[in-house]
Design a protein around this motif. Structure first.
Motif, PDB file in Angstrom:
ATOM      1  N   GLN A  48     -26.305  -2.973 102.093  1.00 55.09           N
ATOM      2  CA  GLN A  48     -25.147  -2.580 103.336  1.00 55.09           C
ATOM      3  C   GLN A  48     -23.866  -2.336 102.542  1.00 55.09           C
ATOM      4  OE1 GLN A  48     -25.574  -1.800 106.268  1.00 55.09           O
ATOM      5  NE2 GLN A  48     -27.643  -1.813 106.178  1.00 55.09           N
ATOM      6  N   SER A  49     -23.451  -3.654 101.877  1.00 59.19           N
ATOM      7  CA  SER A  49     -22.246  -3.565 101.016  1.00 59.19           C
ATOM      8  C   SER A  49     -22.126  -4.925  99.858  1.00 59.19           C
ATOM      9  CB  SER A  49     -21.033  -3.915 102.163  1.00 59.19           C
ATOM     10  OG  SER A  49     -21.297  -5.263 102.726  1.00 59.19           O
ATOM     11  N   VAL A  50     -21.292  -4.664  99.077  1.00 69.83           N
ATOM     12  CA  VAL A  50     -21.058  -5.711  97.938  1.00 69.83           C
ATOM     13  C   VAL A  50     -19.756  -6.159  98.056  1.00 69.83           C
ATOM     14  CG1 VAL A  50     -21.429  -6.565  95.734  1.00 69.83           C
ATOM     15  CG2 VAL A  50     -22.916  -4.836  96.646  1.00 69.83           C
ATOM     16  N   ASP A  51     -19.406  -7.450  98.338  1.00 69.36           N
ATOM     17  CA  ASP A  51     -17.942  -7.883  98.473  1.00 69.36           C
ATOM     18  C   ASP A  51     -17.231  -7.101  99.642  1.00 69.36           C
ATOM     19  OD1 ASP A  51     -18.621  -9.890  96.503  1.00 69.36           O
ATOM     20  OD2 ASP A  51     -17.832  -8.614  95.040  1.00 69.36           O
ATOM     21  N   GLY A  52     -17.861  -6.628 100.447  1.00 69.88           N
ATOM     22  CA  GLY A  52     -17.091  -5.975 101.576  1.00 69.88           C
ATOM     23  C   GLY A  52     -16.899  -4.259 101.199  1.00 69.88           C
ATOM     24  N   VAL A  53     -17.541  -4.104 100.128  1.00 70.88           N
ATOM     25  CA  VAL A  53     -17.170  -2.356  99.628  1.00 70.88           C
ATOM     26  C   VAL A  53     -18.684  -1.888  99.571  1.00 70.88           C
ATOM     27  CG1 VAL A  53     -16.446  -1.015  97.937  1.00 70.88           C
ATOM     28  CG2 VAL A  53     -15.471  -3.282  98.232  1.00 70.88           C
TER      29      VAL A  53
END
Length: 253
Positions: A48-53
């Motif tokens: 889905q995402s990594v650290d909000g990215v």
């Protein structure tokens, strides 16, 4: 300063790039596009995402660093090794030109090539993801410092190597593995605690992390530490090159 001599070396090295355009420019761009297809689309669709990215966007700084580091070392090492191999380096050494001017010509050209490749990869990435850079000045600073420092490292390798096998040993067996294990495709927080600690010993992690911070404002290590590390690395490489010229190591043998 003998600017004319610096200009001649610089132009010669840049012309060599245009004569091998596919190998120098097209090859790393195609490789990056394949990374986006495999990691960004195939694997990224499952994360889905990594650290909000988003994952596709997250790997952009790592891919730029991967190409910039390997190309800086490769361009600079071959640039000085070939004159040694052909014997023309003695003409350069006997000319009225200082070691700093020689360094400026060779390393300047290698760093310029890496900057061009890094910029092209960023443009290529914009075709796959919606590119975002929160701190463009810091991004440019990290990119320029990385190109210069690793071009210096490549110059050292080119001076040290006395055959083609040694020329390839450091980039293939040390630089590339360190880049892949330095957070290019993942965040350190995704690793088990033991591997997080081990990864912190990888110097490339600090470059990738600082560069990624300039894009998204998130990083695995403090950005000040990343900047301090790259400046330290630049100082060490500069000192080693100065020592090699002063002593004539691998140049007068």
């Amino acid at each position: 300063m003998n600017l004319q001599a610096v200009k001649v070396i610089y132009k010669y090295e840049m012309l060599r790039t245009w004569h091998t355009l596919f190998q120098s420019i097209a090859s790393p761009v195609i490789s990056t596009a394949l990374y986006f297809i495999v990691f960004g689309s195939a694997i990224g669709s499952r994360i889905q995402s990594v650290d909000g990215v988003s994952y596709g966007l997250f790997i952009v700084p790592g891919l730029v660093m991967l190409s910039v580091l390997t190309q800086s070392v490769s361009n600079a090492s071959f640039g000085i090794f070939f004159p040694k191999f052909s014997g023309t380096v003695y003409e350069v050494m006997s000319a009225p030109i200082s070691f700093f001017e020689i360094l400026l010509g060779y390393v300047g050209a290698a760093a310029t090539k890496s900057l061009i490749i890094g910029s092209i990869i960023l443009i290529t990435a914009s075709f796959f993801v919606e590119l975002r850079v929160d701190h463009p000045v810091w991004m440019a600073l990290f990119l320029v410092l990385t190109c210069i420092s690793f071009s210096l490292l490549g110059f050292i390798i080119g001076l040290w190597a006395n055959n083609f096998e040694k020329l390839q040993v450091v980039p293939l067996l040390i630089i590339t593995p360190l880049v892949f294990l330095g957070g290019t495709f993942y965040s350190v927080s995704m690793l088990p605690p033991l591997w997080q600690t081990i990864t912190l010993l990888n110097p490339v992690l600090y470059l990738v992390s600082g560069f990624r911070w300039s894009f998204f404002g998130v990083s695995d290590v403090n950005v000040g530490i990343s900047l301090g590390f790259i400046l330290l690395f630049l100082g060490i490489c500069s000192s080693v090159v100065w020592w090699m010229f002063k002593t004539g190591y691998r140049l007068k043998q």
